[in-house]
Every structure is written in structure tokens, then in C-alpha cells.
Design a protein around this motif. Structure first.
Motif, mmCIF file in Angstrom:
data_model
loop_
_atom_site.group_PDB
_atom_site.id
_atom_site.type_symbol
_atom_site.label_atom_id
_atom_site.label_comp_id
_atom_site.label_asym_id
_atom_site.label_seq_id
_atom_site.Cartn_x
_atom_site.Cartn_y
_atom_site.Cartn_z
ATOM 1 N N PHE A 110 -9.518 -0.665 -3.523
ATOM 2 C CA PHE A 110 -8.252 -0.806 -4.224
ATOM 3 C C PHE A 110 -7.621 0.353 -4.117
ATOM 4 C CE2 PHE A 110 -11.693 -2.794 -6.922
ATOM 5 C CZ PHE A 110 -11.446 -4.181 -6.618
ATOM 6 N N PHE A 111 -6.080 0.218 -3.777
ATOM 7 C CA PHE A 111 -5.319 1.425 -3.346
ATOM 8 C C PHE A 111 -4.238 1.435 -4.726
ATOM 9 C CE2 PHE A 111 -6.618 -0.997 0.083
ATOM 10 C CZ PHE A 111 -7.137 0.116 1.203
ATOM 11 N N LYS A 112 -3.999 2.599 -4.899
ATOM 12 C CA LYS A 112 -2.746 2.806 -6.030
ATOM 13 C C LYS A 112 -1.913 4.213 -5.844
ATOM 14 C CE LYS A 112 -0.570 2.779 -9.913
ATOM 15 N NZ LYS A 112 0.255 1.601 -10.238
ATOM 16 N N ASP A 113 -0.811 3.950 -5.652
ATOM 17 C CA ASP A 113 0.313 5.099 -5.569
ATOM 18 C C ASP A 113 0.569 5.506 -7.115
ATOM 19 O OD1 ASP A 113 0.146 4.781 -2.681
ATOM 20 O OD2 ASP A 113 1.844 3.697 -2.430
ATOM 21 N N ILE A 114 0.235 6.535 -7.334
ATOM 22 C CA ILE A 114 0.550 7.066 -8.623
ATOM 23 C C ILE A 114 1.704 7.632 -8.743
ATOM 24 C CG2 ILE A 114 -0.303 8.488 -10.386
ATOM 25 C CD1 ILE A 114 -3.082 8.488 -9.328
ATOM 26 N N SER A 115 2.116 8.286 -7.517
ATOM 27 C CA SER A 115 3.537 8.638 -7.690
ATOM 28 C C SER A 115 3.946 8.902 -6.011
ATOM 29 C CB SER A 115 3.632 10.210 -8.485
ATOM 30 O OG SER A 115 2.981 11.107 -7.787
ATOM 31 N N ASN A 116 4.906 9.384 -5.871
ATOM 32 C CA ASN A 116 5.266 10.102 -4.147
ATOM 33 C C ASN A 116 4.259 10.885 -3.710
ATOM 34 O OD1 ASN A 116 7.512 8.151 -4.309
ATOM 35 N ND2 ASN A 116 8.809 9.851 -4.697
ATOM 36 N N ALA A 117 3.693 11.671 -4.663
ATOM 37 C CA ALA A 117 2.691 12.714 -4.137
ATOM 38 C C ALA A 117 1.185 12.415 -4.365
ATOM 39 C CB ALA A 117 2.850 14.230 -4.749
ATOM 40 N N LYS A 151 -13.295 -8.916 6.814
ATOM 41 C CA LYS A 151 -12.532 -8.182 5.892
ATOM 42 C C LYS A 151 -10.886 -9.175 5.343
ATOM 43 C CE LYS A 151 -11.971 -3.810 6.544
ATOM 44 N NZ LYS A 151 -11.615 -2.549 7.164
ATOM 45 N N TYR A 152 -10.805 -8.992 3.927
ATOM 46 C CA TYR A 152 -9.742 -9.607 3.721
ATOM 47 C C TYR A 152 -8.907 -8.554 2.932
ATOM 48 C CZ TYR A 152 -6.490 -12.391 0.673
ATOM 49 O OH TYR A 152 -5.524 -13.045 0.329
ATOM 50 N N LYS A 153 -7.536 -8.385 3.468
ATOM 51 C CA LYS A 153 -6.406 -7.423 2.838
ATOM 52 C C LYS A 153 -5.418 -8.231 2.406
ATOM 53 C CE LYS A 153 -7.401 -3.977 6.498
ATOM 54 N NZ LYS A 153 -6.844 -3.028 7.510
ATOM 55 N N LEU A 154 -5.036 -7.559 1.190
ATOM 56 C CA LEU A 154 -3.848 -8.042 0.528
ATOM 57 C C LEU A 154 -3.112 -6.767 0.047
ATOM 58 C CD1 LEU A 154 -2.376 -10.521 -0.554
ATOM 59 C CD2 LEU A 154 -3.621 -10.071 -2.772
ATOM 60 N N ASN A 203 -2.048 -1.238 -6.143
ATOM 61 C CA ASN A 203 -0.809 -1.636 -5.440
ATOM 62 C C ASN A 203 -1.508 -2.568 -4.311
ATOM 63 O OD1 ASN A 203 0.667 -0.203 -6.660
ATOM 64 N ND2 ASN A 203 1.073 1.356 -5.113
ATOM 65 N N GLY A 204 -2.671 -2.700 -3.753
ATOM 66 C CA GLY A 204 -3.291 -3.245 -2.855
ATOM 67 C C GLY A 204 -4.944 -3.403 -2.974
ATOM 68 N N TYR A 205 -5.539 -4.303 -2.169
ATOM 69 C CA TYR A 205 -7.111 -4.227 -2.296
ATOM 70 C C TYR A 205 -7.486 -4.885 -0.945
ATOM 71 C CZ TYR A 205 -6.504 -9.193 -4.266
ATOM 72 O OH TYR A 205 -6.142 -10.344 -4.217
ATOM 73 N N THR A 206 -8.565 -4.777 -0.546
ATOM 74 C CA THR A 206 -9.557 -5.237 0.458
ATOM 75 C C THR A 206 -11.032 -5.719 -0.058
ATOM 76 O OG1 THR A 206 -10.471 -3.345 1.276
ATOM 77 C CG2 THR A 206 -8.334 -3.924 2.112
ATOM 78 N N PHE A 207 -11.315 -6.800 0.642
ATOM 79 C CA PHE A 207 -12.791 -7.466 0.299
ATOM 80 C C PHE A 207 -13.214 -7.479 1.711
ATOM 81 C CE2 PHE A 207 -10.525 -8.917 -3.407
ATOM 82 C CZ PHE A 207 -11.455 -8.812 -4.273
#
Length: 287
Positions: free
Chosen positions: A49-56, A284-287, A22-26
Motif C-alpha cells: 500500500f502507498f500513501k502520500d502523506i504530504s509533498n515531502a 501482480k495486480y496494481k491499482l 493512495n494505491g496498492y498492489t497484490f
């Protein structure tokens, strides 16, 4: 062959993960600090790297490469008659951390971390691989306060150890936040949407296999060296725009040690280092 496959997997997993996150940073970070007859200089490149697999369920994957140069031959700390020519000693580190969090209840969260690392000097072998990580439970006390407790395998004291972790956090306002605990504590304040300040206290350390080993004055072959310290720093972060951040950090490092040991860890030689300043810059770069 096995170690080559492991290294390839360690590097490629975060690259493949980019398509599913869902998002990432360098981030690029450089740091320097003095020691007795030289300095320790570190350069670090990281991807997260970020990932929302589900609400929980949520997943965070962090890959880092760190290059550490010691501008003082470490043999001087083991050999009384060693004549240093100030040739730098260079260390490399690869780490890939997977952090999985699961919301057990409305106020209780379970955090699992596994972090395979490879720390090496010249060549890589299976002995350079260390598996770190652990488990933590986060409990919400009220809308502004929470606490964490857990057990983690870390190298913050210069060797792999299973240690307790804990922290108590409180959000005073939307601009002020406090976390007290081990191994990290922080007090942060945002003066505007672009500027934030923080006071930090961090325990940190790492361990490397020496290749070749060092024969000490007592004729023991030292095959490992660990580094540990406590950093107390003031940090300033500037948000240039919605994606780019620049951070300046300066402060003092104490309880610095080189920890030398033989292959079986039956002999350990701890060498205290001079306390001193520490300074770092990161982009840092965030997206």
C-alpha cells in the motif's frame, strides 16, 4: 497472549491501511530451485500500500506471507547416519514492512524502514519474532543519477546482522536503467509499454527456529537454521493491461548454505549446498 496480540496486529495493520492509501498492489509468486537431494519450493503472497502523506513525506506498507518447502529432510546435513524418508520440511514466514521517506532537501531524501517478521516451523512463540529494518540516505547527483547509503538489519546471510547498504543508480533513457550496489543490482530495459527485461543480482536469506531441535552428531542441539544464497537472474515482465502484470524469472543461484546454530549461537555449522538453477513466476495486480 502477548504473541497472539502481536500476530493479530501484524496481519490487521495492512488491512486497515487499505482505506487510507493512495494505491496498492497484490502479488502472487512461486519459485523452485534444486538442492543436493531435493528442492526448495517457495510460494509467496504479498500486499503493498502507498500513501502520500504530504509533498515531502511518503509511506509504503508491505505485508507478505511466504511458505517454503524443502523436499529433503534437513537432518541429513547434520547427522551422518540419518536415513532420509524424503518427508518435506515446511517453513512459514510473515512480514510487515513499513517504509517512510522524507524529502530533506530538493536532492536529499531520508528513508526509514522497520520490518517485524515471524518465521516459524510448527508453532509460534516470541522467539520467532525478528525486527529488521534500518536507515538510508538518497542523494541526487544530477537529473539522471543518484546514490544511496545506509545501515540495515537483514538476514541475507542466514542470520540477523546489521550491514551497510549502498547503490549507484543511473537512468540512461526513459527505457534503460542501471543500479549497482549491495544487496541488489539491476539493469533493466523496456522494449515497449508492455514488455520489460532486466538482469538482476540479489543477495537473499532467512532464518527459522527449529521445533523440535536437531541433535547433531557432536551432541549439540541445533535450534536455528538459516538459508542464504546469491541469485543472478534474467527477468521478463509483461504488462497485460494497465493493472495486471506477469513476470517470469530464471537464472542461477550460488553460494547456497544452510547455517545451523544452537540457542546461544555459540556453535554454528555451515553446510554448503549445490549451486543450480532458479525459476519463478509471479502475477501482480496494481491499482
Amino acid at each position: 497472549m502477548r504473541i497472539n496480540k502481536f500476530i493479530t496486529l501484524l496481519i490487521l495493520i495492512p488491512i486497515f491501511s487499505m482505506h487510507a492509501q493512495n494505491g496498492y498492489t497484490f502479488e502472487f509468486n512461486t519459485k523452485t530451485e534444486p538442492i543436493d537431494n531435493g528442492s526448495i519450493k517457495q510460494t509467496e503472497i504479498g500486499m503493498q500500500f502507498f500513501k502520500d502523506i504530504s509533498n515531502a513525506n511518503k509511506l509504503v506498507n508491505t505485508f507478505k506471507y511466504k511458505s517454503t518447502t524443502i523436499t529433503d529432510e534437513i537432518e541429513t546435513y547434520l547427522l551422518a547416519d540419518y536415513s532420509s524418508n524424503y518427508i518435506s520440511t515446511h517453513f512459514n514466514s510473515l512480514g510487515n514492512a513499513f517504509e517512510f521517506s522524507h524529502q530533506l532537501t530538493e536532492k536529499t531524501k531520508l528513508n526509514l524502514t522497520i520490518e517485524p517478521t515471524i518465521n516459524f516451523v510448527n508453532t509460534i512463540s516470541i522467539a520467532d519474532v525478528t525486527i529488521l529494518g534500518g536507515i538510508e540516505v538518497s542523494q541526487q547527483i544530477n537529473k539522471n543519477s543518484s546514490f544511496n547509503v545506509g545501515l540495515k538489519r537483514m538476514t541475507i546471510f542466514g542470520k540477523p546482522q546489521i550491514l551497510p547498504t549502498f547503490s549507484l543508480s543511473h537512468q540512461f533513457s526513459k527505457d534503460a536503467y542501471l543500479q549497482l550496489g549491495f544487496p541488489n543490482s539491476v539493469l533493466s530495459y523496456s522494449s515497449s509499454i508492455h514488455d520489460s527485461f532486466s538482469l538482476r543480482n540479489d543477495f537473499s536469506g532467512s532464518i527459522y527456529n527449529l521445533n523440535p531441535s536437531i541433535i547433531s552428531d557432536d551432541k549439540n542441539a541445533m535450534t536455528k537454521v538459516g538459508f542464504s544464497q546469491i541469485e543472478s537472474t534474467l527477468q521478463y515482465e509483461r504488462n497485460i493491461d494497465t493493472s495486471w502484470f506477469v513476470t517470469f524469472k530464471g537464472g542461477y543461484s550460488a553460494n547456497k548454505e544452510f547455517k545451523f546454530s544452537d540457542e546461544n549461537k555459540t556453535t554454528e555449522i555451515n553446510k554448503a549446498l549445490k549451486n543450480g538453477s532458479v525459476f519463478s513466476i509471479s502475477i501482480k495486480y496494481k491499482l
